[in-house]
Design an enzyme around this catalytic site. Structure first.
Site, PDB file in Angstrom:
ATOM      1  N   HIS A  63       1.824  40.165  -1.536  1.00 59.07           N
ATOM      2  CA  HIS A  63       0.713  39.028  -1.147  1.00 59.07           C
ATOM      3  C   HIS A  63       1.497  37.686  -1.525  1.00 59.07           C
ATOM      4  CE1 HIS A  63       1.304  38.889  -5.591  1.00 59.07           C
ATOM      5  NE2 HIS A  63       1.292  39.976  -5.683  1.00 59.07           N
ATOM      6  N   HIS A  92       7.677  31.145  -5.471  1.00 55.08           N
ATOM      7  CA  HIS A  92       7.067  31.769  -4.457  1.00 55.08           C
ATOM      8  C   HIS A  92       6.156  30.696  -3.539  1.00 55.08           C
ATOM      9  CE1 HIS A  92       4.118  31.805  -7.636  1.00 55.08           C
ATOM     10  NE2 HIS A  92       3.287  31.823  -6.781  1.00 55.08           N
ATOM     11  N   GLU A 104      -3.080  25.732  -2.225  1.00 52.11           N
ATOM     12  CA  GLU A 104      -4.120  26.117  -3.051  1.00 52.11           C
ATOM     13  C   GLU A 104      -4.725  24.856  -3.916  1.00 52.11           C
ATOM     14  OE1 GLU A 104      -1.981  29.490  -5.728  1.00 52.11           O
ATOM     15  OE2 GLU A 104      -3.313  30.307  -4.150  1.00 52.11           O
ATOM     16  N   HIS A 117       5.333  27.520  -5.628  1.00 52.08           N
ATOM     17  CA  HIS A 117       5.086  27.435  -6.839  1.00 52.08           C
ATOM     18  C   HIS A 117       6.360  27.947  -7.696  1.00 52.08           C
ATOM     19  CE1 HIS A 117       0.625  28.177  -6.560  1.00 52.08           C
ATOM     20  NE2 HIS A 117       0.930  27.097  -6.582  1.00 52.08           N
TER      21      HIS A 117
HETATM   22  C1  LIG Z   1       2.244  38.445 -13.123  1.00 58.48           C
HETATM   23  O1  LIG Z   1       2.961  37.314 -12.553  1.00 58.48           O
HETATM   24  C2  LIG Z   1       1.970  36.576 -11.899  1.00 58.48           C
HETATM   25  C3  LIG Z   1       0.696  36.935 -11.323  1.00 58.48           C
HETATM   26  C4  LIG Z   1       0.192  36.064 -10.550  1.00 58.48           C
HETATM   27  C5  LIG Z   1       0.647  34.921 -10.248  1.00 58.48           C
HETATM   28  C6  LIG Z   1      -0.107  34.114  -9.232  1.00 58.48           C
HETATM   29  O2  LIG Z   1      -0.372  32.747 -10.056  1.00 58.48           O
HETATM   30  C7  LIG Z   1       0.308  31.833  -9.357  1.00 58.48           C
HETATM   31  S1  LIG Z   1       0.310  30.392 -10.128  1.00 58.48           S
HETATM   32  N1  LIG Z   1       0.668  32.108  -8.276  1.00 58.48           N
HETATM   33  C8  LIG Z   1       0.516  33.372  -8.143  1.00 58.48           C
HETATM   34  O3  LIG Z   1       0.654  34.113  -6.987  1.00 58.48           O
HETATM   35  C9  LIG Z   1       1.745  34.510 -10.984  1.00 58.48           C
HETATM   36  O4  LIG Z   1       2.450  33.365 -10.317  1.00 58.48           O
HETATM   37  C10 LIG Z   1       2.934  32.622 -11.365  1.00 58.48           C
HETATM   38  C11 LIG Z   1       2.454  35.327 -11.503  1.00 58.48           C
HETATM   39 ZN   LIG Z   2       1.671  30.785  -6.934  1.00 57.90          ZN
END
Ligand SMILES: COc1ccc([C@H]2OC(=S)NC2=O)c(OC)c1
Ligand SMILES: [Zn+2]
Length: 258
Positions: A63, A92, A104, A117
């Protein structure tokens, strides 16, 4: 429910079934409305120190595409709205299938073509996983950078050049050890929005101190096309891997700028 995704049958409108917190009062992303934010002169400068990585992977997790060094690499974030030191975990991206969508967070309703991020976890926890589950908005600190199409981003080029090698979900590649992550960041980490929010995909934990920079980074059209060539776990283009904005409820968005 099919594993969560961004399609009609498993996208953000369905996530609450497995993650009821999806309808919580501290969800992310949000629309950053300049007329409703409040300047906070108490916000200190942010300091990010990213040390060279000995073994880091760039991977397609179905994803997103993600840069992940081995644990305990010593890169850290301090200052700004943060009371303690945060350890770097990964970075990511989220992006769209065209230049009018992909980020986002939004600014006065405007979406950028992508959002980067940088994820950090509160060092008073034993691990990233514990920080996610630590309760309250200080588990993680995520730096959000908008990406807009313009000049080639030389700092991100070593990463975007690796994208063809992680086109398919579940693939990964080793990142050359001379990759300089610090070079991605603007020289000074000023002018940001900050608010308490959540992960933007399941488990949607409300554990994030958000720091979203006002000034977008530039990437070239070719670099954006590289992201759009990535395939998700359903074998479709991964573009569109962004959650729409969530209600602010009674949260305040503070800014480090007037
Ligand atoms: C378990 O680890 C995770 C899970 C989801 C996310 C989502 O939340 C954000 S922010 N972007 C993302 O794709 C993540 O990102 C830090 C880390
Ligand atoms: Zn993210």
């Amino acid at each position: 429910m099919a594993p969560w995704g961004y399609e009609k049958d498993n996208g953000p409108a369905h996530w609450h079934k497995d993650c009821p917190i999806a309808n919580g009062k501290n969800q992310s992303p949000i629309d950053l409305i300049n007329g409703e934010v409040k300047y906070d002169s108490g916000l200190k400068p942010l300091t990010a120190k990213y040390v060279p990585f000995s073994d880091a992977k760039f991977l397609n997790n179905g994803h997103s595409v993600q840069f992940q060094p081995s644990a305990g690499n010593g890169s850290e974030l301090t200052g700004g709205p943060l009371a303690v030191k945060y350890n770097f975990e990964q970075f990511h991206f989220h992006w769209g299938n065209n230049d009018t969508e992909g980020s986002e967070h939004r600014v006065d309703g405007k979406m950028y073509p992508a959002e980067l991020h940088f994820v950090h976890w509160n060092s008073t926890n034993p691990s990233f996983k514990d920080a996610v589950g630590s309760g309250g908005p200080n588990g993680l600190a995520v730096l959000g950078f908008f990406l807009k199409v313009g000049a080639e981003n030389a700092a991100l080029k070593p990463i975007t050049d690796l994208i063809p090698k992680v086109k398919d979900a579940g693939t990964s590649v080793t990142v050359p050890s001379n990759f300089d992550m610090q070079a991605i960041l603007p020289a000074t980490l000023t002018d940001y929005y900050t608010y308490d929010g959540s992960l933007t995909t399941p488990p949607l934990a409300e554990c994030v101190k958000w720091i979203v920079f006002k000034q977008p980074l530039e990437v070239s059209a070719a670099q954006m096309e590289a992201f759009r060539s990535v395939i998700n776990r359903d074998g479709k283009p991964m573009g569109g891997n962004y959650r729409p904005p969530c209600p602010l409820h009674d949260r305040a968005v503070k800014t480090s700028f007037k």
